[in-house]
Scaffold this motif. Structure first.
Motif, PDB file in Angstrom:
ATOM      1  N   SER A 188       1.018  -1.162   0.211  1.00 45.53           N
ATOM      2  CA  SER A 188      -0.151  -0.279  -0.263  1.00 45.53           C
ATOM      3  C   SER A 188       0.495   1.181  -0.208  1.00 45.53           C
ATOM      4  O   SER A 188       0.556   2.420  -0.263  1.00 45.53           O
TER       5      SER A 188
ATOM      6  N   SER B  27       2.408   1.665  -3.745  1.00 41.02           N
ATOM      7  CA  SER B  27       1.455   1.792  -4.740  1.00 41.02           C
ATOM      8  C   SER B  27       0.683   2.987  -4.731  1.00 41.02           C
ATOM      9  O   SER B  27       0.336   3.490  -5.638  1.00 41.02           O
ATOM     10  N   CYS B  28       1.256   3.656  -3.216  1.00 45.20           N
ATOM     11  CA  CYS B  28       0.145   5.053  -3.307  1.00 45.20           C
ATOM     12  C   CYS B  28       1.186   5.924  -3.731  1.00 45.20           C
ATOM     13  O   CYS B  28       0.782   6.208  -4.244  1.00 45.20           O
TER      14      CYS B  28
ATOM     15  N   VAL C 104       0.196   7.598  -6.574  1.00 40.83           N
ATOM     16  CA  VAL C 104      -0.641   9.100  -6.610  1.00 40.83           C
ATOM     17  C   VAL C 104      -0.209  10.206  -7.629  1.00 40.83           C
ATOM     18  O   VAL C 104      -0.780  11.030  -7.967  1.00 40.83           O
TER      19      VAL C 104
ATOM     20  N   THR D 171      -0.882  -0.225  -7.956  1.00 41.63           N
ATOM     21  CA  THR D 171      -0.623   0.655  -8.207  1.00 41.63           C
ATOM     22  C   THR D 171      -1.541   1.532  -9.349  1.00 41.63           C
ATOM     23  O   THR D 171      -2.128   2.795  -8.797  1.00 41.63           O
TER      24      THR D 171
ATOM     25  N   MET E 131      -4.397   2.818  -6.789  1.00 38.11           N
ATOM     26  CA  MET E 131      -4.609   3.829  -6.848  1.00 38.11           C
ATOM     27  C   MET E 131      -4.767   4.877  -7.164  1.00 38.11           C
ATOM     28  O   MET E 131      -5.022   6.024  -6.852  1.00 38.11           O
TER      29      MET E 131
ATOM     30  N   THR F 266      -7.010   8.092  -7.188  1.00 40.08           N
ATOM     31  CA  THR F 266      -7.398   9.640  -6.877  1.00 40.08           C
ATOM     32  C   THR F 266      -7.221  10.264  -7.647  1.00 40.08           C
ATOM     33  O   THR F 266      -7.599  11.213  -8.224  1.00 40.08           O
TER      34      THR F 266
ATOM     35  N   THR G 133      -6.680  13.800  -0.006  1.00 39.31           N
ATOM     36  CA  THR G 133      -6.164  12.723   1.286  1.00 39.31           C
ATOM     37  C   THR G 133      -7.247  11.758   1.254  1.00 39.31           C
ATOM     38  O   THR G 133      -6.870  10.992   0.857  1.00 39.31           O
TER      39      THR G 133
ATOM     40  N   MET H 141      -6.853   9.053  -1.501  1.00 43.64           N
ATOM     41  CA  MET H 141      -5.743   8.508  -0.950  1.00 43.64           C
ATOM     42  C   MET H 141      -5.854   7.977   0.190  1.00 43.64           C
ATOM     43  O   MET H 141      -5.680   6.221   0.385  1.00 43.64           O
TER      44      MET H 141
ATOM     45  N   GLY I 250      -8.178   4.464  -0.753  1.00 44.37           N
ATOM     46  CA  GLY I 250      -7.573   3.922  -1.645  1.00 44.37           C
ATOM     47  C   GLY I 250      -6.413   2.928  -0.801  1.00 44.37           C
ATOM     48  O   GLY I 250      -5.853   1.557  -1.031  1.00 44.37           O
ATOM     49  N   ALA I 251      -5.422   3.909  -0.223  1.00 41.76           N
ATOM     50  CA  ALA I 251      -4.513   2.994   0.526  1.00 41.76           C
ATOM     51  C   ALA I 251      -4.686   1.863   0.925  1.00 41.76           C
ATOM     52  O   ALA I 251      -4.368   0.548   1.262  1.00 41.76           O
TER      53      ALA I 251
END
Lengths: 586, 364
Positions: free
Chosen positions: A100, A103-104, A108, A187, A190, A194, A229, A232, A235-236
């Motif tokens: 996480s 890929s974050c 992003v 990825t 993520m 976003t 945020t 994100m 997603g994370a």
């Protein structure tokens, strides 16, 4: 003006979508609406609640496989006291956290490059960046195994030949290898999480920061990123939870380095002698609790905090000018595409055209033998391809019909309490990792006649596991359709059923296509649900790939993996075409 | 025969919100009635109850003596059985159909023949001025044209009553003003009965035969535009419709044939009010008086016997056709509208006359 209508909608409260509502209170339709809802609840109970309950029950009895029913905690105490399970839990956490975080970071940055900056070649790069989304992390693991296995990996060979190294520089059989493959293939998730909020963001929010005197990077870090945020974090957390339950990558890349995870141990307990259903269920239930907890945090704590940045005004496309840094962004993006798309697919392609693979492509060995073999000769592979196509097309279709039906039951009609219950039940499978869903279906149905129809059982399990995804796609389209479109048809004199047929379903068509495509892709690449549930005859492609990888030469594995890839990409293209033909400006 | 009767209508949302609180009114044949009020006043809910899109908790709705909804015997006709027409704020044009298909939908639902459908569609499109656009994709039209399609669709199958839910509020200001007049004329020409919901008081004034002002689910006042504007019944109506001055005062003595004297401490004066005094008002009781800014005239000393006030212009804004002034009189700042050709400066001392017939005593 629109604010007025909005507050009026609020004032109207829960009666805002009464397409199905107008009838005698307590009269005939009221009952048929409720019976539809109760029927959905019953169906969902059989599909989801029953297997999960049987599974949880198994975790608390001594020998579930023998029909024993003595309540016990031994399955937990026995298993969680071993260092093996302790290490596996630790590994599971490290993999999930690493996946996480990385890929974050990539997801992003790439989303920001594409949505907000003047990086060149955004269009083609967007398509390339999203390709791994349509493949699967397991396919990625197979490809990276071909690239970076210590002795036979193509990259290792090249490096040794090129620089005269004495030892292979890369080792995919490692924690780093596992996390890298997972991060590369998560990825795009993520990115997709976003990019929506970045695209919808009012440029004035950033412009005002620039006018206040902050530079490009500071604006991005102080305004743009904080505003996204919640998206994100959501997603994370989801990627963290999903990678905790991932089975394919660690089971392929882990064993040689003696890295096991909770999911690989569960698989071992279910597949190898001595069978330990109770132990597997105990480990699985812990995994499930963590998954559910993570998703609960995401839904209840993070998602509600998302900032509303949609103002309903048309946005001018406003992009941050990166200056020379745009080439750095371009290089980062290209490097990602190289690692996640070009190298893996390239390696598979090269390997598939050499009959005997000795760690490098040789023109003298050029052959289409592997392709001919998996497409026309190898019964097991051919059967698996057929199975996957049936599951993807037929299973996907049935699932999409069910999703459409459930979306209407949830969003239209007036018994909100029953709608809520249906919504809740159909979202529950999201908290059940695929491997556990497969296991739950197996132990629930193994002693019933249904086990004689493994394809049917697989279809039911897929349907249950992926129902929430299809449902969400269709619901979001249905929600965006003003209920006034249906109400005006009712007032024009058309009945409830006629309105659904002539207005609702045609307007939902783009959503239905999108959901069908997504389910098709998910079903074609599906591994964790199937790996325990499929029999030899009913094995779908991913399971076959898993078996092939253990028993066949790399060339055969590569060709078969590419057949699967081709199906996935072909499916995407065909559905896109059909979808755009039907495109409506709703 | 299209007489709409709404009787003791109650609609709750959840257990606490009372969206419509005992609303009763009738609409005569060929009458254009507007439900006017701020958002959340229950006007849209009332309209949706008439349409059959909401089921009221109590009350009856009848059209031409046919019971649509009755809480006494549990009748509630579904919307498709009511033969009404409705135009929505969002137009609710079906994007997967052409203009003609949209308009034809309601006629087809009645089981009309193909020729009949075509004829009625052509008629409806002509009425709204969209002849020749039938084959277009409806959502590719402009907002104003989409609203015309929506109107044609509602007109096409001869509904008994036309319902409008803020149909013009998504249009831009210029177009909205033009459509008001056009729409009202068309309805009159076709002798249609219409119930129109809006929060825009100017729209209500221009279009309606009768205005029903609502607030918090209750009817505040019912009457034609002229009386609603000139004789508001309470301070909500006076303030919601147009601009006004509201003065606190104490009832004084009645002067036969002329009106009621009201002591207004903030103005350090007494004013004679001729409107809103039919009810019994005990001397000495607290009350509110409203005076519209345009009815306050600037004049010479001694030009009138009663309601003469003196003050000093504290602010004057030039609007072209008029001056919008604030005049300090006593401890009160009166809003006064003066014709644009007058010579007004801030700081100027002025004398004001107000005709007693323009001074309305409010009921609250």
């Amino acid at each position: 003006m629109s604010s007025v209508s909005k507050s009026e909608l609020e004032a109207r409260g829960d009666g805002a979508s009464p397409v199905a509502s107008a009838s005698t209170p307590g009269g005939r339709f009221f009952n048929s609406e409720n019976s539809l809802k109760l029927g959905s609840l019953g169906l969902l109970t059989i599909l989801a609640i029953l297997p999960v309950s049987v599974f949880l029950y198994s975790a608390f009895v001594t020998h579930p496989e023998a029909g024993d029913s003595i309540f016990t905690f031994t399955n937990f105490t026995k298993n969680f006291s071993t260092s093996e399970v302790f290490d596996a839990s630790l590994n599971t956490l490290i993999i999930a956290l690493g996946t996480s975080i990385f890929s974050c970071l990539t997801g992003v940055s790439l989303a920001w490059f594409h949505a907000r900056t003047d990086m060149p070649f955004r269009r083609p790069l967007e398509a390339l960046t999203l390709i791994p989304f349509f493949l699967s992390s397991f396919l990625g693991a197979v490809a990276w195994w071909a690239l970076a296995a210590p002795r036979t990996g193509i990259l290792n060979r090249w490096m040794i030949d090129l620089f005269g190294l004495s030892a292979p520089p890369f080792n995919i059989y490692s924690m780093t290898g596992i996390v890298m493959v997972m991060a590369l293939f998560y990825t795009p998730y993520m990115y997709l999480f976003t990019i929506g909020s970045l695209n919808r963001m009012d440029p004035a929010l950033e412009e005002s920061a620039r006018v206040c005197g902050t530079g490009v990077l500071r604006t991005a870090l102080r305004v743009t990123i904080p505003l996204s945020t919640p998206a994100m974090l959501s997603g994370a957390v989801i990627i963290f939870v999903v990678s905790m339950g991932v089975f394919g990558v660690p089971s392929l890349l882990g064993p040689i380095a003696r890295i096991s995870t909770l999911s690989t141990i569960i698989y071992t307990k279910m597949e190898e002698y001595p069978l330990d259903i109770g132990g597997a269920a105990a480990l699985g239930s812990v995994l499930m609790v963590f998954t559910a907890l993570g998703l609960y945090i995401q839904r209840k704590i993070i998602a509600p905090r998302s900032y509303v940045t949609v103002t309903g005004k048309g946005y001018r496309p406003s992009r941050v000018s990166l200056g020379p840094w745009k080439y750095v962004a371009l290089a980062i993006n290209c490097f990602y595409v190289l690692l996640a798309v070009i190298l893996p697919l390239g390696a598979l392609l090269l390997a598939s055209f050499n009959r005997a693979w000795l760690g490098g492509f040789r023109w003298s060995q050029l052959s289409i033998y592997n392709w001919a073999y998996v497409l026309f000769e190898y019964e097991y592979a051919i059967q698996a391809t057929k199975n996957s196509l049936i599951l993807g097309l037929v299973g996907g279709f049935i699932t999409v019909v069910l999703c459409t039906f459930l979306a209407m039951v949830i969003l239209r009609g007036r018994n909100k309490r029953l709608s809520g219950a249906v919504d809740y039940l159909s979202t529950l499978p999201i908290g059940v990792p695929g491997l556990i869903m497969g296991m739950a279906f197996l132990i629930t149905w193994i002693k019933t006649p249904l086990y004689g129809f493994p394809m049917l059982l697989l279809m039911m399990a897929y349907m249950t596991r992926y129902l929430p995804y299809g449902l969400r796609t269709i619901s979001s389209v249905l929600q965006s359709l003003s209920s006034e479109l249906e109400e005006s048809a009712r007032i024009c004199g058309s009945s409830f059923v006629a309105t659904i047929k002539k207005i609702t379903v045609p307007l939902l068509r783009p959503g239905i296509f999108a959901a069908y495509l997504m389910l098709f892709i998910m079903f074609i690449r599906e591994l964790p649900v199937s790996v325990l549930l499929a029999t030899e005859d009913s094995a779908p492609m991913a399971v076959a790939l898993y078996i092939l990888q253990e028993n066949e030469a790399l060339g055969v594995v590569a060709a078969f993996a590419l057949v699967q890839t081709a199906l996935l990409l072909l499916g995407t293209i065909v559905f896109r075409k059909l979808g755009s033909m039907e495109e409506l400006s709703v | 025969m299209a007489e709409v009767v709404v009787k003791d209508l109650v609609k709750r949302f959840g257990t606490e919100t009372l969206a419509v609180d005992n609303v009763s009114f009738t609409v005569g044949e060929g009458e254009f009635v507007t439900l006017l009020g701020p958002s959340g006043c229950g006007k849209t809910t009332t309209l949706r109850c008439i349409a059959g899109l909401e089921t009221p908790d109590e009350g009856d709705i009848l059209i031409a003596d046919e019971v649509f909804t009755s809480s006494h015997n549990g009748v509630c006709l579904p919307p498709e059985k009511r033969r009404l027409g409705m135009v929505f704020q969002s137009y609710a044009i079906w994007p997967h159909m052409s203009v003609s298909e949209n308009v034809a939908y309601g006629i087809q639902a009645q089981g009309a023949s193909r020729a009949e459908v075509n004829e009625k569609v052509a008629n409806a499109l002509e009425l709204v001025g969209l002849s020749g656009l039938g084959e277009r994709n409806a959502t590719k039209l402009s907002g104003g044209q989409q609203q015309r399609v929506s109107l044609a669709r509602a007109l096409a199958y001869n509904p008994r009553v036309l319902l409008f839910d803020e149909p013009l509020s998504n249009l831009d200001a210029k177009l909205r003003e033009r459509m008001r007049v056009e729409l009202a004329n068309l309805i009159k020409e076709l002798k249609l009965t219409a119930i129109y919901v809006t929060h825009d008081q100017a729209e209500a004034m221009v279009m309606s035969d009768r205005i029903i002002v609502m607030k918090d689910g209750r009817i505040q006042q019912e009457g034609d535009p002229h009386s609603t504007y000139n004789e508001p019944s309470n301070s909500f109506v006076a303030d919601f419709i147009g601009v006004t001055n509201i003065l606190e005062g104490k009832a004084g003595e009645r002067e036969n044939g002329k009106g009621l004297w009201v002591e207004v401490p903030s103005l350090e004066s007494k004013i004679l009010c001729a409107k809103g005094i039919e009810r019994d008002i005990p001397a000495g009781s607290d009350l509110l008086v409203t005076v519209r800014p345009e009815y306050i005239e600037l004049g010479e000393d001694g030009s009138s016997d009663e309601n003469v006030l003196r003050g000093q212009v504290s602010d004057a804004v030039y609007l072209g056709q008029s001056w919008d002034c604030l005049v300090q009189s006593g401890n009160f700042e009166l809003r006064v509208h003066v014709r644009g050709d007058a010579d007004i400066r801030a700081g100027q001392s002025v004398t004001m006359n107000i005709s007693p017939s323009r001074c309305v005593v409010l009921s609250d």
